[in-house]
Scaffold this active site. Structure first.
Site, PDB file in Angstrom:
ATOM      1  N   HIS A  95      17.217  25.436  11.606  1.00 44.35           N
ATOM      2  CA  HIS A  95      16.144  24.436  11.517  1.00 44.35           C
ATOM      3  C   HIS A  95      16.634  23.152  12.164  1.00 44.35           C
ATOM      4  O   HIS A  95      17.669  22.616  11.783  1.00 44.35           O
ATOM      5  CB  HIS A  95      15.757  24.181  10.052  1.00 44.35           C
ATOM      6  N   TYR A 108       9.022  17.793   3.047  1.00 44.87           N
ATOM      7  CA  TYR A 108       9.334  17.003   1.852  1.00 44.87           C
ATOM      8  C   TYR A 108       8.184  16.025   1.700  1.00 44.87           C
ATOM      9  O   TYR A 108       8.020  15.135   2.539  1.00 44.87           O
ATOM     10  CB  TYR A 108      10.647  16.232   2.033  1.00 44.87           C
ATOM     11  N   PRO A 142      18.708  18.350  -6.752  1.00 42.11           N
ATOM     12  CA  PRO A 142      18.555  19.292  -5.632  1.00 42.11           C
ATOM     13  C   PRO A 142      17.968  18.703  -4.341  1.00 42.11           C
ATOM     14  O   PRO A 142      18.121  19.314  -3.291  1.00 42.11           O
ATOM     15  CB  PRO A 142      17.621  20.368  -6.197  1.00 42.11           C
ATOM     16  N   LYS A 153      22.348  19.502  -1.305  1.00 45.18           N
ATOM     17  CA  LYS A 153      23.761  19.233  -1.057  1.00 45.18           C
ATOM     18  C   LYS A 153      24.709  20.090  -1.903  1.00 45.18           C
ATOM     19  O   LYS A 153      25.899  20.182  -1.587  1.00 45.18           O
ATOM     20  CB  LYS A 153      24.068  17.746  -1.334  1.00 45.18           C
ATOM     21  N   TYR A 195      21.745  14.632   6.016  1.00 48.47           N
ATOM     22  CA  TYR A 195      21.157  15.944   5.717  1.00 48.47           C
ATOM     23  C   TYR A 195      21.927  17.062   6.407  1.00 48.47           C
ATOM     24  O   TYR A 195      22.210  18.106   5.807  1.00 48.47           O
ATOM     25  CB  TYR A 195      19.684  15.962   6.161  1.00 48.47           C
TER      26      TYR A 195
HETATM   27  C1  DHB Z   1      15.689  24.294  -0.793  1.00 50.98           C
HETATM   28  C2  DHB Z   1      16.191  23.600  -1.876  1.00 50.98           C
HETATM   29  C3  DHB Z   1      16.436  22.261  -1.764  1.00 50.98           C
HETATM   30  O1  DHB Z   1      16.934  21.564  -2.812  1.00 50.98           O
HETATM   31  C4  DHB Z   1      16.176  21.578  -0.581  1.00 50.98           C
HETATM   32  O2  DHB Z   1      16.398  20.250  -0.518  1.00 50.98           O
HETATM   33  C5  DHB Z   1      15.697  22.280   0.497  1.00 50.98           C
HETATM   34  C6  DHB Z   1      15.454  23.642   0.384  1.00 50.98           C
HETATM   35  C7  DHB Z   1      15.418  25.743  -0.915  1.00 50.98           C
HETATM   36  O3  DHB Z   1      15.677  26.312  -1.981  1.00 50.98           O
HETATM   37  O4  DHB Z   1      14.895  26.342   0.029  1.00 50.98           O
END
Ligand code: DHB
Length: 393
Positions: free
Chosen positions: A75, A204, A293, A297, A385
């Site tokens: 990605h 997001y 989450p 990270k 990121y």
């Molecule tokens: C996923 C989980 C995340 O916390 C994130 O920031 C991006 C993707 C996932 O599970 O696909």
């Protein structure tokens, strides 16, 4: 009671413990890895799906996971969505780096298969109770197998890669909980559904109803999350309510709906242990730190810890040189606190706190506009990121 000796005793067969055993073995250092869970549980627990550039490099170049490059998806950016509009953050254009979508449990399947193929002593269903460090030069993992039989593993070094409920932590920090801690007034409701991807990249999305994340798993399965109350019972919402809620939170973008076959609630917390190493015991991964989450990270940070600790253990065990080990905690903490900040920042910028005022809401939109309208802002997000270089944590 069974007594065993090894050079490195590793508690926890998650990504950190398994990768460490793999890298050590490549340098000719034998280890034993134990985990209280079964292989099936480890390989089927659903976790996050985004791997940083450096994580993919180490997994593929070390031979720990070859499938990450063939079955994973590169990605090159994400979409930040707010106020009814999407804004692309072009990771590749801004930093020359990308991330890979490859679910953690798939990486674990690869790691377990690779370790077993190489004859790794890897024991499932073995639960560590504590580390006996009465002889500081020879720590002992005290454990019990699935039948309750006591097992002691004496090692030159012990690594706690045993997750957020770590039993190794007590040997390092003096208590199970010793650390810096923060809770958040919300959680994520995660679903898996049968549908094609709703967008080419992750979305997001900040909305007045709360945050949503549109992620992916494959051409036919998608992963999505919506901000929720930490006490929410995942069975209390109908599929229709979930879809209506998700659709409203990506205002201006239409999601492709499909049957939902998995639901879970993820708690949000930040934690960093007060110490990461004491004598011949060190912590890596969630045993050392937890991040919320947002920004994915968790596993990436665990892998970065392992790269540092591996270097330190090679110097110690091959050359008797303790200098890198003495620097392990400071070097790892530098990256850990940057990742704590990034995860906290993404979380607070994108979620709506239950007590948010009109001022807070408008300030948040100001912040989001600042990030997307400025190349420096977009690059700041993209650098974090995709992951800071692992050679200088
Ligand atoms: C996923 C989980 C995340 O916390 C994130 O920031 C991006 C993707 C996932 O599970 O696909």
């Amino acid at each position: 009671m069974t007594e065993t000796r090894t050079r490195v005793g590793i508690i926890g067969a998650g990504p950190a413990g398994l990768l460490l055993s793999h890298l050590l073995a490549q340098a000719g250092i034998e280890s034993i890895v134990i985990d209280s869970r079964t292989r099936d549980e480890i390989e089927h627990t659903i976790r996050a799906g985004i791997l940083e550039h450096g994580t993919v490099r180490v997994l593929s170049e070390s031979g720990a996971s070859t499938r990450v490059l063939t079955d994973g998806h590169r990605h090159d950016g994400i979409e930040l969505r707010f106020a009814g509009e999407g804004h692309r953050i072009d990771f590749r254009g801004l930093t020359g780096r990308s991330v890979w979508l490859y679910p953690q449990h798939e990486a674990l399947k690869d790691l377990i298969a690779t370790r077993l193929e190489h004859g790794q002593d890897l024991r499932f269903g073995v639960t560590a109770s504590h580390i006996d460090d009465s002889d500081p030069a020879r720590p002992v993992i005290v454990a019990a197998d699935a039948d309750g039989q006591r097992l002691e593993i004496a090692a030159e070094f012990v690594v706690g890669a045993d997750g957020s409920h770590s039993v190794a932590r007590a040997a390092v920090t003096g208590s199970q909980t010793g650390g810096y801690f923060r809770e958040y007034p919300f959680a994520w409701f995660g679903i898996l559904c049968e549908a094609p991807p709703s967008a080419p990249e992750l979305i997001y999305s900040n909305s007045p109803n709360g945050f949503a994340l549109i992620s992916q798993r494959s051409a036919t399965v998608q992963r999505m999350y919506l901000q929720c109350d930490p006490e929410l019972d995942p069975s209390s919402m109908s599929d229709r309510q979930i879809w209506d809620d998700l659709q409203s939170r990506v205002d201006g973008h239409t999601l492709i709906e499909g049957p939902i076959f998995q639901r879970d609630v993820l708690r949000f917390r930040s934690f960093v242990a007060h110490e990461l190493r004491k004598g011949r015991v060190a912590l890596v991964g969630d045993a050392a730190h937890t991040v919320p989450p947002t920004g994915a990270k968790g596993m990436n940070l665990a892998i970065a810890d392992v790269l540092l600790l591996n270097e330190a253990l090679l110097a110690l065990l091959l050359e008797g040189d303790e200098r890198a080990l003495d620097q392990y905690a400071d070097a790892a903490l530098r990256r850990i606190w940057k990742a704590q900040h990034f995860s906290w920042w993404m979380t607070s910028m994108l979620h709506v706190a239950p007590d948010a005022t009109d001022f807070d809401r408008r300030r948040q939109l100001g912040e989001l506009n600042m990030v997307v309208e400025s190349e420096a802002g977009r690059r700041y997000l993209a650098e974090a990121y995709t992951g800071w270089p692992t050679d200088k944590a």
